[in-house]
Design an enzyme around this catalytic site. Structure first.
Site, PDB file in Angstrom:
ATOM      1  N   TRP A 180       0.772  -1.123  -0.027  1.00  0.00           N
ATOM      2  CA  TRP A 180      -0.070   0.022   0.057  1.00  0.00           C
ATOM      3  C   TRP A 180       1.014   1.110  -0.130  1.00  0.00           C
ATOM      4  O   TRP A 180       1.946   1.203   0.747  1.00  0.00           O
ATOM      5  CB  TRP A 180      -0.904  -0.055   1.445  1.00  0.00           C
ATOM      6  CG  TRP A 180      -1.684   1.060   1.324  1.00  0.00           C
ATOM      7  CD1 TRP A 180      -2.723   1.715   0.424  1.00  0.00           C
ATOM      8  CD2 TRP A 180      -2.012   2.023   2.531  1.00  0.00           C
ATOM      9  NE1 TRP A 180      -3.345   2.687   1.100  1.00  0.00           N
ATOM     10  CE2 TRP A 180      -2.910   2.657   2.445  1.00  0.00           C
ATOM     11  CE3 TRP A 180      -1.398   1.785   4.084  1.00  0.00           C
ATOM     12  CZ2 TRP A 180      -3.507   3.771   3.282  1.00  0.00           C
ATOM     13  CZ3 TRP A 180      -1.855   2.813   4.958  1.00  0.00           C
ATOM     14  CH2 TRP A 180      -2.796   3.678   4.441  1.00  0.00           C
ATOM     15  N   ASP A 261      -0.544  -5.488   9.436  1.00  0.00           N
ATOM     16  CA  ASP A 261      -1.536  -4.500   9.208  1.00  0.00           C
ATOM     17  C   ASP A 261      -2.822  -5.213   8.767  1.00  0.00           C
ATOM     18  O   ASP A 261      -2.906  -5.924   7.685  1.00  0.00           O
ATOM     19  CB  ASP A 261      -0.968  -3.692   8.046  1.00  0.00           C
ATOM     20  CG  ASP A 261      -2.210  -2.587   7.420  1.00  0.00           C
ATOM     21  OD1 ASP A 261      -3.095  -2.474   7.822  1.00  0.00           O
ATOM     22  OD2 ASP A 261      -1.595  -1.901   6.456  1.00  0.00           O
ATOM     23  N   LYS A 297     -13.098  -0.691   6.103  1.00  0.00           N
ATOM     24  CA  LYS A 297     -13.816  -1.502   4.891  1.00  0.00           C
ATOM     25  C   LYS A 297     -14.702  -2.371   5.569  1.00  0.00           C
ATOM     26  O   LYS A 297     -15.754  -2.621   5.025  1.00  0.00           O
ATOM     27  CB  LYS A 297     -12.712  -2.261   4.406  1.00  0.00           C
ATOM     28  CG  LYS A 297     -11.373  -1.631   3.983  1.00  0.00           C
ATOM     29  CD  LYS A 297     -11.280  -0.616   2.814  1.00  0.00           C
ATOM     30  CE  LYS A 297      -9.847   0.101   2.968  1.00  0.00           C
ATOM     31  NZ  LYS A 297      -9.788   0.935   1.841  1.00  0.00           N
TER      32      LYS A 297
HETATM   33  C1  PLP Z   1      -3.141  -2.260   3.429  1.00  0.00           C
HETATM   34  C2  PLP Z   1      -3.836  -1.335   4.091  1.00  0.00           C
HETATM   35  N1  PLP Z   1      -3.540  -0.577   5.236  1.00  0.00           N
HETATM   36  C3  PLP Z   1      -4.170   0.484   5.938  1.00  0.00           C
HETATM   37  C4  PLP Z   1      -5.115   1.124   5.397  1.00  0.00           C
HETATM   38  C5  PLP Z   1      -5.726   2.235   6.003  1.00  0.00           C
HETATM   39  O1  PLP Z   1      -6.782   2.568   5.842  1.00  0.00           O
HETATM   40  P1  PLP Z   1      -7.881   3.584   6.778  1.00  0.00           P
HETATM   41  O2  PLP Z   1      -6.619   4.408   7.279  1.00  0.00           O
HETATM   42  O3  PLP Z   1      -8.678   4.263   5.936  1.00  0.00           O
HETATM   43  O4  PLP Z   1      -8.178   2.631   7.926  1.00  0.00           O
HETATM   44  C6  PLP Z   1      -5.695   0.773   3.687  1.00  0.00           C
HETATM   45  C7  PLP Z   1      -6.593   1.576   3.105  1.00  0.00           C
HETATM   46  O5  PLP Z   1      -6.666   1.390   1.893  1.00  0.00           O
HETATM   47  C8  PLP Z   1      -4.870  -0.342   3.379  1.00  0.00           C
HETATM   48  O6  PLP Z   1      -5.145  -0.784   2.012  1.00  0.00           O
END
Ligand code: PLP
Length: 451
Positions: A180, A261, A297
């Site tokens: 990411w 993560d 999500k």
């Molecule tokens: C791999 C991964 N980690 C962390 C996040 C963090 O998302 P958020 O801060 O919206 O919870 C995302 C969002 O797309 C992600 O794809």
């Protein structure tokens, strides 16, 4: 005189940031790597803004896709860039169970808007730890885990990174290649040194397991390793359970520190427990581990910014001291987290019926994504699109890493108004039965006309 861990971390951060500041390039790859541009000193001309020399920064590589999409007037435009769930009608979805929990909260006149503690809502923290570690986790029973509510997954990663920069002796973190786009920036700006380990093999469109083992095998003892708990973003390629077990053994044998993560629990398979297996395997061996959880999500709480950082320690007294230091990390950043989203999550997680309803809605979202995979695969087969597209069926979670190159992506945007990240990643959650034929036409044209 020995520097305090805080001063040492600040020094390190300064030098890391300084290293990035030297980079003044507009090269997109540098941007991806966490660098940003600086402007030369302002000229003090009378009446001129002191910021007049500021260089305009490029859009975020992922969120910028939506910016470009919004500007496109075409009626057939399609946004497959951002990882956000859409219904068959292409609309954002608020889960029924979330609406129910919100109604309960709004009608509860005893609720007030006081500040939460620095670590967030206590119920939310306990229930989040249970959700990822399992009801019967020894780490929870033994008070070995400390959990703090953070600003979604991003905030949880950042708080974890800041803590590591201050209190952990190793400052190198290995992240998968690719990963990411925000990971590098989060860890770099916290003062950690980011290195990559091989993860994806473009030739097989699967896991480069040997490369992964070699790279982690040669990492220095104690290095931090970022692992995607499930539904790896952007590739949709996850290790099998047997491979996870081998990764666990390797990581433990080298005393590496795993940092999970978990942004897609329940989204990969439709089962919350199944998607937590990798994490539970590591926690089950009694070793230490970090976990960043996001409810963006799986509960569709994107903009509510709800997440949690859990740190599993070997002893309860250590976990308690770790928590005391986490508070010192959080307080000067944002004092304490917001109350609404965490209250929604806690309301759902502590009520058996609501929890059950959530699992059904989550499964329905995961199943719709799997159906989209099948439809896209069938549509490409029907068109006789050259190439092997079986990875569309095999990859897991929200994204398909199509294998389309940057030029093909640009062609699809220009000619077909289809928006996606330049690495060829598409969000399957943004597709519907209505839009699959348009995407398949675009992919077919891209593959047959652009090399
Ligand atoms: C791999 C991964 N980690 C962390 C996040 C963090 O998302 P958020 O801060 O919206 O919870 C995302 C969002 O797309 C992600 O794809």
């Amino acid at each position: 005189m020995k520097k305090s861990s805080e001063t040492a971390a600040a020094d390190r951060r300064l030098s890391t940031v300084a290293r990035h500041l030297i980079t003044t390039t507009t090269n997109n790859e540098e941007e991806e790597n966490g660098s940003f541009m600086i402007s030369s000193s302002p000229t003090a001309a009378a009446g001129q803004s002191v910021f007049s020399n500021i260089v305009g920064a490029p859009e975020d590589p992922i969120l910028g896709v939506t910016v470009a999409y919004n500007k496109d007037p075409s009626p057939v435009k399609l946004n497959l860039g951002v990882g956000a769930y859409r219904t068959e009608e292409g609309k954002p979805l608020v889960l029924n169970v979330v609406r129910k929990a919100e109604n309960l909260l709004v009608n509860d006149r005893t609720r007030v808007k006081e500040y939460l503690p620095i670590v967030g809502l206590a119920d939310f923290n306990k229930l989040s730890a249970k959700l990822i570690l399992g009801e019967d986790s020894h780490a929870i029973r033994g008070n070995l885990v400390t959990t703090v509510q953070c600003l979604s997954g991003t905030g949880s990663l950042r708080v974890g990174a800041e803590f590591l920069a201050r209190h952990y002796y190793q400052h190198t973190i290995y992240i998968p290649n690719p990963t990411w786009g925000n990971h590098t920036k989060i860890f770099n700006l916290a003062g950690l040194t980011v290195k990559t380990y091989r993860y994806y093999d473009p030739a097989t469109r699967g896991l480069n397991f040997q490369g992964l083992q070699e790279d982690l095998g040669s990492a220095p003892s104690g290095a931090i390793v970022l692992l995607h708990a499930c539904a790896h973003n952007p590739t949709g390629v996850d290790p099998t359970l047997e491979q996870w077990e081998q990764i666990r053994r390797l990581i433990r044998s080298k005393s590496l520190l795993p940092f999970f993560d978990s942004a897609y629990q329940g989204f990969a398979s439709g089962s919350l427990d199944k998607d937590a297996q990798s994490v539970r395997m590591f926690v089950g061996d009694g070793g230490e581990c970090f976990i960043a959880q996001s409810y963006a999500k799986n509960l569709g709480l994107y903009g509510e910014r709800v997440g949690a950082l859990s740190i599993v320690c070997r002893a309860a007294d250590v976990a308690s001291r770790v928590e005391s230091q986490l508070k010192l990390v959080i307080r000067p950043m944002y004092s304490n987290p917001p109350i609404h989203g965490a209250s929604i999550v806690a309301t759902i997680l502590k009520d058996r019926n609501l929890y059950h309803e959530w699992t059904l809605e989550l499964k329905a979202m995961a199943d719709r994504i799997i159906t989209m995979r099948k439809q896209l695969f069938d549509a490409l087969s029907a068109r006789g699109t050259p190439g092997d597209w079986s990875h569309i069926l095999k990859q897991i979670g929200m994204f398909t890493f199509t294998g389309l190159n940057t030029k093909q992506v640009a062609f699809m945007t220009k000619e077909y108004h289809i928006y996606m990240t330049s690495d060829g990643r598409i969000s399957m959650a943004g597709l519907s039965s209505r839009t699959v034929p348009h995407l398949a036409d675009a992919m077919h044209a891209a593959v047959t006309t652009v090399v």
